[in-house]
Design a protein around this motif. Structure first.
Motif, mmCIF file in Angstrom:
data_model
loop_
_atom_site.group_PDB
_atom_site.id
_atom_site.type_symbol
_atom_site.label_atom_id
_atom_site.label_comp_id
_atom_site.label_asym_id
_atom_site.label_seq_id
_atom_site.Cartn_x
_atom_site.Cartn_y
_atom_site.Cartn_z
ATOM 1 N N VAL A 462 0.865 -1.176 0.000
ATOM 2 C CA VAL A 462 0.000 0.000 0.000
ATOM 3 C C VAL A 462 0.901 1.225 0.000
ATOM 4 O O VAL A 462 1.736 1.378 0.895
ATOM 5 N N VAL A 463 0.768 2.078 -1.001
ATOM 6 C CA VAL A 463 1.635 3.249 -1.107
ATOM 7 C C VAL A 463 0.786 4.517 -1.096
ATOM 8 O O VAL A 463 -0.365 4.511 -1.525
ATOM 9 N N PHE A 464 1.377 5.582 -0.596
ATOM 10 C CA PHE A 464 0.706 6.882 -0.592
ATOM 11 C C PHE A 464 1.079 7.659 -1.853
ATOM 12 O O PHE A 464 2.192 7.537 -2.372
ATOM 13 N N TYR A 465 0.131 8.427 -2.301
ATOM 14 C CA TYR A 465 0.343 9.247 -3.497
ATOM 15 C C TYR A 465 1.468 10.243 -3.269
ATOM 16 O O TYR A 465 1.563 10.882 -2.229
ATOM 17 N N ASP A 466 2.337 10.349 -4.264
ATOM 18 C CA ASP A 466 3.424 11.313 -4.253
ATOM 19 C C ASP A 466 3.352 12.097 -5.563
ATOM 20 O O ASP A 466 3.350 11.494 -6.643
ATOM 21 N N PRO A 467 3.267 13.438 -5.495
ATOM 22 C CA PRO A 467 3.217 14.219 -6.744
ATOM 23 C C PRO A 467 4.359 13.909 -7.702
ATOM 24 O O PRO A 467 4.223 14.074 -8.914
ATOM 25 N N LYS A 468 5.480 13.398 -7.157
ATOM 26 C CA LYS A 468 6.608 13.061 -8.021
ATOM 27 C C LYS A 468 6.242 11.939 -8.984
ATOM 28 O O LYS A 468 6.793 11.838 -10.078
ATOM 29 N N HIS A 469 5.306 11.068 -8.556
ATOM 30 C CA HIS A 469 4.891 9.969 -9.425
ATOM 31 C C HIS A 469 4.259 10.512 -10.700
ATOM 32 O O HIS A 469 4.502 10.006 -11.804
ATOM 33 N N VAL A 470 3.413 11.521 -10.554
ATOM 34 C CA VAL A 470 2.748 12.106 -11.721
ATOM 35 C C VAL A 470 3.774 12.767 -12.631
ATOM 36 O O VAL A 470 3.725 12.627 -13.859
ATOM 37 N N THR A 471 4.721 13.486 -12.014
ATOM 38 C CA THR A 471 5.766 14.136 -12.805
ATOM 39 C C THR A 471 6.596 13.105 -13.558
ATOM 40 O O THR A 471 6.893 13.267 -14.746
ATOM 41 N N ALA A 472 6.949 12.008 -12.853
ATOM 42 C CA ALA A 472 7.749 10.962 -13.497
ATOM 43 C C ALA A 472 6.982 10.309 -14.637
ATOM 44 O O ALA A 472 7.545 10.027 -15.700
ATOM 45 N N ALA A 473 5.682 10.071 -14.431
ATOM 46 C CA ALA A 473 4.868 9.456 -15.483
ATOM 47 C C ALA A 473 4.759 10.381 -16.692
ATOM 48 O O ALA A 473 4.839 9.938 -17.840
ATOM 49 N N ARG A 474 4.588 11.678 -16.411
ATOM 50 C CA ARG A 474 4.499 12.643 -17.507
ATOM 51 C C ARG A 474 5.821 12.695 -18.282
ATOM 52 O O ARG A 474 5.841 12.746 -19.514
ATOM 53 N N ASP A 475 6.937 12.642 -17.537
ATOM 54 C CA ASP A 475 8.246 12.659 -18.191
ATOM 55 C C ASP A 475 8.433 11.426 -19.063
ATOM 56 O O ASP A 475 8.992 11.503 -20.167
ATOM 57 N N ARG A 476 7.973 10.254 -18.562
ATOM 58 C CA ARG A 476 8.102 9.028 -19.357
ATOM 59 C C ARG A 476 7.295 9.122 -20.646
ATOM 60 O O ARG A 476 7.741 8.709 -21.710
ATOM 61 N N MET A 477 6.079 9.666 -20.528
ATOM 62 C CA MET A 477 5.239 9.797 -21.715
ATOM 63 C C MET A 477 5.869 10.751 -22.732
ATOM 64 O O MET A 477 5.858 10.492 -23.938
ATOM 65 N N GLN A 478 6.415 11.866 -22.233
ATOM 66 C CA GLN A 478 7.058 12.814 -23.134
ATOM 67 C C GLN A 478 8.277 12.195 -23.806
ATOM 68 O O GLN A 478 8.496 12.363 -25.016
ATOM 69 N N MET A 479 9.060 11.443 -23.014
ATOM 70 C CA MET A 479 10.239 10.807 -23.585
ATOM 71 C C MET A 479 9.841 9.763 -24.619
ATOM 72 O O MET A 479 10.476 9.641 -25.678
ATOM 73 N N LEU A 480 8.781 9.004 -24.326
ATOM 74 C CA LEU A 480 8.333 7.992 -25.283
ATOM 75 C C LEU A 480 7.873 8.646 -26.582
ATOM 76 O O LEU A 480 8.170 8.166 -27.671
ATOM 77 N N SER A 481 7.152 9.751 -26.461
ATOM 78 C CA SER A 481 6.709 10.469 -27.652
ATOM 79 C C SER A 481 7.913 10.969 -28.451
ATOM 80 O O SER A 481 7.953 10.861 -29.686
#
Length: 730
Positions: A462-481
């Motif tokens: 069970v993990v707590f939400y961290d805003p860094k997760h959203v930033t990291a996911a956005r960065d991954r999507m941008q890099m993939l694009s």
């Protein structure tokens, strides 16, 4: 593009020609194949021949360009699924057609399955999110089984959306026919309105009941006035014998009773038998039976409307399998902003896909029902429970209930599924509900990103939400694009690092290394972009490009390289798993004019030990063709002697960590020496990686290592620089 004119191809259907009457009576799912290759049409027809979904066969239409498909869709309004090629008359013809379907033709029911023979042309995730696409696969991925699965899922989705659209259309018609009654409020509320309205017509105080049959037992659907408290109870709970007898006799005789109060009998083939009782006795001669019948039909129509509203509401906001709220209803609950709802949790059942595939979907449905029941049992009514997606549940409630310990308790005892005891685990994310500055969709998206992060790195926790997760996911999507764009615009390139004979210093091979420089001129490390390429499916196309580029380079060295000079290519786990890897490798060698004996593919230990029985045939075919196999980074994974014995390995590459890494020992007690002794026992050749100093070269040579690579000899260099190294050696 096909050489044949599209107009020369008539729509094909697979029919049972032995029974024309049966053909005429059958209903079909209409499927459009849009592809510029006639062979793809024929293969698809053969793959889907005799397929039935929900009792219906498939009827096929064909288009050989995006424009032809658009014209056909304007004519044929009932097409359920389109199998759409991304690249036809233009590279984006398929995506332009998707845009036309959704934006210009306003067709929201049609399900779209994108197919491409050239991965990388369509930004997969972005396309699916923007255009409501059911699936996106390479043509190589769409085996007959996968095509059946995708088609079944798409048709069922089309049918559900179509039914919902029909329901919404009916809802619009109902709303236009506004009456004094409010059927949209639900059956109970509408039944109370009926009692109130009848009492108003008769100018009597509101007092009455509406009963319906639940099996053999009359149940009070709604009560009004002094009988309001009996709503939802059995008729036997009514103390007044006169009322009970009047209702029971009405239901038994299936006709109106006008003596002990006014009791109307309501029934048609679409509804259960009902009785509407109001506590008023009127002389028979004062009643006009024709008016009573008209009133009953009006009431029945209202009940039908109420049931339709209820069904639409269930379709829109309730999960049909579990009978609990769905994602849409969950979002509404978040938007309400209840003060008691301070915490949101998402629970994803671990390994549920395996349960569905290894066992069966019915068993998986039973598992979901068991989890749903356990959640309702473990949490109070203050916690709102919903099914968010396939195996993801949502919880919304006070922090004192929705917390990590309570979630873990749900999965501690085993689940009884039929006669089997099954232990399950779940990965969960927790996110405190902020103020109203964020929308419900944003909150749920943040929780989903956190859940995906947990599935990757904290499975079963069970993990707590961290805003860094959203930033990291956005960065991954941008890099993939950016990576997709870099691949399609040929901004990826190869560099080559020499492999040398440790005794003579002669260059014996070159390892091809993939590199990427972005628009800013910065190098992106391979350990950042290669995992993204593997996860997105892009690595297969990139891997084939690497092979052909390296082979062409090898061919260009014919005049200056020795006859035993070889090129080494890293092959990813995703690429090697492809069923047509070996044929593509052989074709690339043939097209580029290189001999198999001069080609070496490097596999990591994870590739070698994953699904050993599945990859052995591919390894065997590659080795039989004369291509050598090297196991890269040996000693860092989990290889065993039994695995090495079964694989067709020619070389072991000693990982740099055991050659020049911190604390490594290059003596008889070090890991490098152990690997070299093992290689000698198994008659395997060896390459030492990461050689940076002369002492390391000498130590490896003395221990029996024959080849090496590292900065002592050369860093990875461009093709031109590598040619200079070879010429200098000559």
């Amino acid at each position: 593009m096909s050489d044949a004119s599209p107009s020369d191809h008539d729509p094909l259907t697979f029919l049972d020609e032995s029974d024309p009457e049966k053909q005429a009576s059958l209903s079909y799912w209409s499927v459009l194949i849009a592809d510029d290759e006639p062979d793809v049409h024929q293969v698809t027809l053969l793959a889907l021949k005799d397929m039935e979904v929900e009792g219906r066969r498939l009827k096929f239409f064909h288009a050989y360009s995006g424009e032809e498909a658009r014209t056909l869709l304007m004519q044929e309004k009932d097409i359920a699924v389109i199998l759409l090629d991304v690249v036809m008359e233009t590279e984006d013809a398929g995506l332009r057609l998707v845009h036309a379907i959704r934006k210009e033709l306003k067709n929201t029911c049609l399900r779209i399955i994108l197919r491409t023979g050239q991965p990388g042309y369509a930004p997969e995730i972005d396309t699916i999110l923007r255009y409501d696409i059911n699936d996106y696969k390479t043509k190589a991925e769409l085996t007959r089984t996968r095509l059946f699965t995708s088609m079944t899922s798409a048709i069922r989705a089309f049918h559900q959306i179509q039914q919902l659209e029909i329901s919404r259309h009916c809802l619009g018609m109902i709303l236009d026919a506004t009456t004094r009654w409010e059927p949209a409020q639900g059956l109970t509320h509408f039944a109370q309105d009926v009692i109130t309205e009848i009492c108003a017509m008769l100018s009597i105080p509101v007092s009455g009941l509406v009963c319906t049959m639940e099996g053999e037992t009359p149940v009070i659907l709604a009560g009004a006035g002094p009988h309001a408290a009996f709503t939802g109870k059995k008729l036997s709970h009514i103390d007044d014998r006169r009322i009970r007898d009047s209702i029971e006799e009405t239901l038994r005789l299936r006709q109106h009773q006008l003596t002990n109060g006014l009791c109307l009998y309501l029934h048609d083939p679409q509804t259960r038998a009902m009785a509407v009782f109001v506590d008023k006795t009127l002389p028979t001669e004062k009643l006009q039976l024709q008016l009573i019948d008209i009133l009953c039909q009006h009431i029945l129509t209202g009940f039908e409307k109420a049931r339709l509203y209820q069904k639409i509401r269930q379709t829109a906001f309730e999960d049909p399998l579990l009978g609990i709220p769905n994602r849409a209803r969950f979002l509404m609950e978040i938007d309400k902003g209840h003060t008691e709802s301070g915490m949101l949790a998402l629970l994803d059942i671990d390994g549920f896909a395996d349960i569905n595939s290894i066992l069966d979907q019915n068993f998986g449905d039973t598992v979901l029902q068991a989890v749903s029941q356990r959640l309702k049992k473990n949490f109070s009514e203050k916690v709102f429970i919903a099914r968010i997606s396939s195996d993801v549940f949502g919880l919304l409630g006070p922090e004192k209930e929705v917390h990590s310990d309570r979630i873990r308790e749900v999965f501690l005892p085993p689940f009884l599924i039929g006669e089997e005891s099954l232990r399950l685990s779940a990965t969960s994310s927790l996110i405190p509900l902020p103020d109203n500055s964020l929308s419900a969709a944003t909150i749920l998206k943040n929780a989903g990103v956190s859940l995906k992060q947990a599935k990757r790195f904290n499975r079963g926790k069970v993990v707590f939400y961290d805003p860094k997760h959203v930033t990291a996911a956005r960065d991954r999507m941008q890099m993939l694009s950016q990576l997709r764009q870099a691949f399609t615009s040929e901004r990826l390139f190869l560099m080559y690092q020499p492999i040398v004979n440790l005794k003579t210093g002669r260059i014996t091979a070159a390892e091809a290394l993939l590199r990427w420089r972005n628009d800013n001129g910065d190098f992106i490390p391979p350990d950042r972009f290669i995992p993204l390429a593997e996860q997105s499916g892009l690595m297969v196309a990139i891997g084939e490009w690497v092979m052909r580029t390296a082979f062409r380079f090898l061919k260009s060295l014919s005049a200056i390289a020795s006859q035993d000079f070889r090129i080494a290519i890293n092959v990813s786990q995703t690429q090697f798993r492809e069923p047509d890897f070996a044929p593509k490798l052989f074709q690339a060698m043939e097209d580029c004019g290189v001999e198999p004996s001069r080609v070496e593919i490097e596999l990591t230990e994870s590739v070698a030990i994953d699904s050993l029985e599945r990859i052995k045939p591919t390894l065997g075919a590659v080795c039989q063709a004369g291509v050598s196999i090297a196991m890269d980074d040996f000693g860092t994974g989990y290889s065993s002697l039994s695995v090495l014995h079964q694989l067709h390995i020619n070389r072991l590459k000693i990982d740099r960590a055991f050659v020049s890494g911190p604390g490594c020992r290059l003596d008889s007690q070090g890991i490098a020496a152990t690997v070299l002794q093992l290689a000698e026992k198994l008659s395997l050749q060896t390459i030492g990686e990461g050689i940076e100093e002369e002492s390391q070269r000498k130590a490896l040579l003395e221990m029996g290592c024959t080849e090496g690579q590292g900065y002592l000899f050369s860093r990875p260099v461009a093709a031109e620089a590598f040619e200079k190294l070879l010429k200098k050696q000559m």
